[in-house]
Write a protein that holds these residues in place. Structure first.
Motif, mmCIF file in Angstrom:
data_model
loop_
_atom_site.group_PDB
_atom_site.id
_atom_site.type_symbol
_atom_site.label_atom_id
_atom_site.label_comp_id
_atom_site.label_asym_id
_atom_site.label_seq_id
_atom_site.Cartn_x
_atom_site.Cartn_y
_atom_site.Cartn_z
ATOM 1 N N TYR A 26 0.635 -0.857 0.000
ATOM 2 C CA TYR A 26 -0.167 -0.196 -0.183
ATOM 3 C C TYR A 26 0.860 1.273 -0.083
ATOM 4 C CZ TYR A 26 -3.264 -3.803 1.977
ATOM 5 O OH TYR A 26 -3.762 -4.781 1.866
ATOM 6 N N GLY A 27 2.259 1.145 -0.551
ATOM 7 C CA GLY A 27 2.979 2.236 -0.480
ATOM 8 C C GLY A 27 3.483 2.632 0.436
ATOM 9 N N SER A 28 3.782 1.138 1.719
ATOM 10 C CA SER A 28 3.994 2.007 3.133
ATOM 11 C C SER A 28 5.108 0.619 3.425
ATOM 12 C CB SER A 28 2.822 1.736 3.729
ATOM 13 O OG SER A 28 3.094 2.834 4.938
ATOM 14 N N VAL A 29 5.622 0.590 4.572
ATOM 15 C CA VAL A 29 6.349 0.013 5.021
ATOM 16 C C VAL A 29 5.712 -1.132 6.127
ATOM 17 C CG1 VAL A 29 8.604 1.107 3.926
ATOM 18 C CG2 VAL A 29 8.011 1.098 5.526
ATOM 19 N N PHE A 30 6.094 -2.836 6.300
ATOM 20 C CA PHE A 30 5.541 -3.449 7.398
ATOM 21 C C PHE A 30 6.475 -3.807 8.211
ATOM 22 C CE2 PHE A 30 2.286 -1.807 4.431
ATOM 23 C CZ PHE A 30 1.580 -1.875 5.854
ATOM 24 N N ALA A 31 6.572 -4.090 9.262
ATOM 25 C CA ALA A 31 7.703 -5.040 10.292
ATOM 26 C C ALA A 31 7.126 -6.031 10.765
ATOM 27 C CB ALA A 31 8.315 -4.400 11.227
ATOM 28 N N ARG A 32 8.120 -7.471 10.064
ATOM 29 C CA ARG A 32 6.546 -8.937 10.932
ATOM 30 C C ARG A 32 8.093 -9.729 11.775
ATOM 31 N NH1 ARG A 32 6.453 -13.702 8.054
ATOM 32 N NH2 ARG A 32 7.942 -12.788 5.660
ATOM 33 N N ASN A 33 7.832 -10.528 12.824
ATOM 34 C CA ASN A 33 8.479 -11.145 13.267
ATOM 35 C C ASN A 33 9.852 -10.497 14.002
ATOM 36 O OD1 ASN A 33 6.835 -13.503 13.141
ATOM 37 N ND2 ASN A 33 8.439 -13.858 10.872
ATOM 38 N N VAL A 34 9.309 -9.263 14.801
ATOM 39 C CA VAL A 34 9.725 -7.902 15.804
ATOM 40 C C VAL A 34 10.083 -9.235 16.867
ATOM 41 C CG1 VAL A 34 10.023 -6.036 16.968
ATOM 42 C CG2 VAL A 34 9.043 -6.025 14.570
ATOM 43 N N THR A 35 11.616 -9.262 17.044
ATOM 44 C CA THR A 35 11.559 -10.117 18.646
ATOM 45 C C THR A 35 12.700 -9.059 19.597
ATOM 46 O OG1 THR A 35 13.978 -10.639 17.136
ATOM 47 C CG2 THR A 35 12.145 -12.291 16.788
ATOM 48 N N ILE A 36 12.401 -8.335 19.026
ATOM 49 C CA ILE A 36 13.950 -7.394 19.793
ATOM 50 C C ILE A 36 12.950 -5.831 19.953
ATOM 51 C CG2 ILE A 36 16.141 -5.806 20.122
ATOM 52 C CD1 ILE A 36 16.450 -9.014 21.142
ATOM 53 N N ALA A 37 12.437 -5.389 20.716
ATOM 54 C CA ALA A 37 12.192 -3.650 20.518
ATOM 55 C C ALA A 37 13.069 -2.978 20.861
ATOM 56 C CB ALA A 37 10.759 -3.922 22.141
ATOM 57 N N THR A 38 12.186 -2.136 19.724
ATOM 58 C CA THR A 38 13.222 -0.667 19.826
ATOM 59 C C THR A 38 12.073 0.467 20.092
ATOM 60 O OG1 THR A 38 13.293 -0.418 17.677
ATOM 61 C CG2 THR A 38 14.747 -1.588 18.232
ATOM 62 N N LEU A 39 12.690 2.058 20.384
ATOM 63 C CA LEU A 39 12.185 3.227 20.750
ATOM 64 C C LEU A 39 12.699 4.137 19.438
ATOM 65 C CD1 LEU A 39 9.473 3.867 22.725
ATOM 66 C CD2 LEU A 39 10.929 4.930 23.552
ATOM 67 N N THR A 40 12.233 4.638 18.631
ATOM 68 C CA THR A 40 12.979 5.770 17.889
ATOM 69 C C THR A 40 12.368 7.044 18.185
ATOM 70 O OG1 THR A 40 13.119 3.721 15.862
ATOM 71 C CG2 THR A 40 13.218 6.042 15.729
ATOM 72 N N PRO A 41 13.180 7.827 18.672
ATOM 73 C CA PRO A 41 12.618 9.326 19.460
ATOM 74 C C PRO A 41 12.709 9.945 17.419
ATOM 75 C CG PRO A 41 14.440 8.706 20.240
ATOM 76 C CD PRO A 41 14.473 7.606 19.431
ATOM 77 N N PHE A 42 11.277 10.955 17.907
ATOM 78 C CA PHE A 42 11.110 11.941 16.666
ATOM 79 C C PHE A 42 10.833 13.368 17.490
ATOM 80 C CE2 PHE A 42 10.174 8.713 14.539
ATOM 81 C CZ PHE A 42 10.492 8.681 12.979
ATOM 82 N N LEU A 43 12.457 13.838 18.213
ATOM 83 C CA LEU A 43 11.990 15.014 18.833
ATOM 84 C C LEU A 43 12.075 16.613 18.168
ATOM 85 C CD1 LEU A 43 15.149 14.242 20.742
ATOM 86 C CD2 LEU A 43 12.912 13.573 21.103
ATOM 87 N N GLY A 96 -1.464 -3.956 13.685
ATOM 88 C CA GLY A 96 -1.290 -4.731 12.638
ATOM 89 C C GLY A 96 -1.604 -6.223 13.307
ATOM 90 N N GLY A 97 -2.797 -6.887 13.902
ATOM 91 C CA GLY A 97 -3.049 -7.460 14.712
ATOM 92 C C GLY A 97 -2.150 -8.347 15.452
ATOM 93 N N PHE A 98 -1.026 -7.819 15.874
ATOM 94 C CA PHE A 98 0.175 -7.930 16.725
ATOM 95 C C PHE A 98 1.671 -9.365 15.597
ATOM 96 C CE2 PHE A 98 -2.717 -7.129 20.443
ATOM 97 C CZ PHE A 98 -1.528 -6.363 20.757
ATOM 98 N N MET A 99 0.908 -9.572 14.117
ATOM 99 C CA MET A 99 1.526 -9.960 13.386
ATOM 100 C C MET A 99 2.122 -9.246 12.536
ATOM 101 S SD MET A 99 -0.532 -13.490 12.798
ATOM 102 C CE MET A 99 -2.184 -12.489 12.133
ATOM 103 N N TYR A 106 7.439 -2.974 18.808
ATOM 104 C CA TYR A 106 7.151 -3.374 19.953
ATOM 105 C C TYR A 106 7.137 -5.063 19.518
ATOM 106 C CZ TYR A 106 2.194 -3.105 18.240
ATOM 107 O OH TYR A 106 0.719 -3.612 17.987
ATOM 108 N N ARG A 107 7.535 -5.885 20.098
ATOM 109 C CA ARG A 107 7.488 -7.735 19.600
ATOM 110 C C ARG A 107 6.095 -7.870 19.199
ATOM 111 N NH1 ARG A 107 10.418 -9.802 25.601
ATOM 112 N NH2 ARG A 107 9.583 -8.135 26.450
ATOM 113 N N LEU A 108 6.141 -8.800 18.350
ATOM 114 C CA LEU A 108 5.172 -9.263 17.919
ATOM 115 C C LEU A 108 5.021 -10.928 18.024
ATOM 116 C CD1 LEU A 108 4.937 -7.613 14.331
ATOM 117 C CD2 LEU A 108 3.642 -7.306 16.241
ATOM 118 N N LYS A 109 3.825 -11.381 17.159
ATOM 119 C CA LYS A 109 3.956 -13.301 17.629
ATOM 120 C C LYS A 109 4.513 -13.342 15.850
ATOM 121 C CE LYS A 109 -0.584 -12.922 19.038
ATOM 122 N NZ LYS A 109 -2.346 -13.513 18.818
ATOM 123 N N GLN A 110 4.886 -14.338 16.681
ATOM 124 C CA GLN A 110 6.363 -15.170 15.204
ATOM 125 C C GLN A 110 4.944 -16.065 13.525
ATOM 126 O OE1 GLN A 110 9.901 -17.013 15.525
ATOM 127 N NE2 GLN A 110 9.347 -14.524 16.061
#
Length: 316
Positions: A69-86, A103-106, A133-137
């Motif tokens: 849909y002209g956008s980007v998606f992550a899957r199988n996130v196993t390590i959580a991160t936080l990205t600042p936009f200040l 994204g349905g936790f997937m 955040y971490r997701l379901k496999q």
């Protein structure tokens, strides 16, 4: 304790529906944009800060990304991160918002429901932090993942509704990630020009469920305010100190548009501040996409609501 128990029981009922709807949840813009899932390299995320919640237990699949849909998606996130936009420190309001994509936790809609939201907040002087955040496999192979999604919507592989213990196990990593995000922001509040008492959270679909869980069962997180964007409208027990809440939903949302608005009634019964925008059209997953529907105006309404409460004015 009673609030936590009831919330998690509600999560138990909602997790299955949201999980099954992951593909549908991000399919709404397909009328205007390419709905094919195309694998892409993991984008550079130089500002992403690894949270201290550790790797997802027993994870076998590794993080992958795709475009759709002209956008980007992550899957199988196993390590959580936080990205600042200040924001520019000269225009910082002292308010911060944790942004939880859906994204349905997937999957995680990192751009439409993450980065783009954070950029818009920063432009208004709000420090925004995108929570990956971490997701379901899910299957590592994209073709296998797409097949899994097709089977889910055909009903062939529809899983049974999880019991109470399963729901706790399923949501525990995400709640831990959210709590860690709030703790990190408070530790570095001076550096990021943030008032520790003015940290809110906004979430989309599954991210909205995580936002609700963080507000009502996140122990020390304690968001100052929350935004529930096309999340579940199921009623929840609400305490007398529940945070003010902003809600945006489209009436034609295939997941939550026809199940009543018990969540709004819950907030009102508890005499807590709540603002609810029910848009005639918009489907599910509209996020920051520019559509012809009035749902596109949800962010401006959210910003006006924040201004009404004084959260986007400089801290005293």
């Amino acid at each position: 304790m009673a609030t936590l128990l009831h919330l998690r029981r509600a999560a138990c009922a909602g997790l299955a529906a949201i999980g099954l709807a992951a593909g549908l949840a991000i399919a709404a813009p397909a009328l205007a944009q390419n709905d094919a899932m195309t694998p892409i390299a993991i984008p550079a995320q130089p500002r992403a800060i690894t949270l201290d919640t550790g790797p997802l237990p027993d994870a076998k699949a590794t993080e992958t990304w795709h475009s759709q849909y002209g956008s980007v998606f992550a899957r199988n996130v196993t390590i959580a991160t936080l990205t600042p936009f200040l924001p520019d420190p000269a225009h910082a309001t002292g308010t911060a918002v944790v942004v939880a994509p859906g994204g349905g936790f997937m999957t995680l809609s990192m751009e439409n429901e993450g980065w783009d939201v954070a950029k818009a907040l920063a432009a208004r002087g709000v420090a925004a932090f995108v929570l990956k955040y971490r997701l379901k496999q899910t299957p590592q192979d994209m073709t296998a993942f797409q097949s899994q999604m097709r089977d889910m919507f055909s009903g062939a592989a529809r899983p049974p509704r999880p019991d109470f213990k399963d729901s706790l196990a399923g949501l525990a990593p995400q709640i831990a990630d959210s709590r860690a995000a709030f703790a990190l922001i408070r530790r570095r509040a001076a550096e990021w020009h943030v008032d520790p008492q003015r940290i809110g959270m906004v979430g989309f679909s599954a991210g909205a469920m995580l936002t609700m869980a963080t507000a009502l069962a996140g122990d020390d997180a304690k968001p100052a305010f929350i935004g529930n964007i096309y999340g579940s409208m199921a009623p929840l027990p609400v305490s007398a100190d529940a945070p003010p809440m902003f809600v945006a939903l489209a009436a034609d949302d295939p997941l939550f548009g026809n199940g009543g608005f018990g969540l709004i009634d819950s907030w009102r019964t508890a005499k807590r501040p709540v603002e609810f925008h029910l848009y005639e059209q918009g489907g599910h997953g509209f996020g920051m996409y520019k559509k012809e529907t009035t749902s596109t105006g949800w962010f401006d309404a959210f910003a006006r609501w924040m201004a009404m409460h004084g959260w986007i004015k400089p801290a005293a």
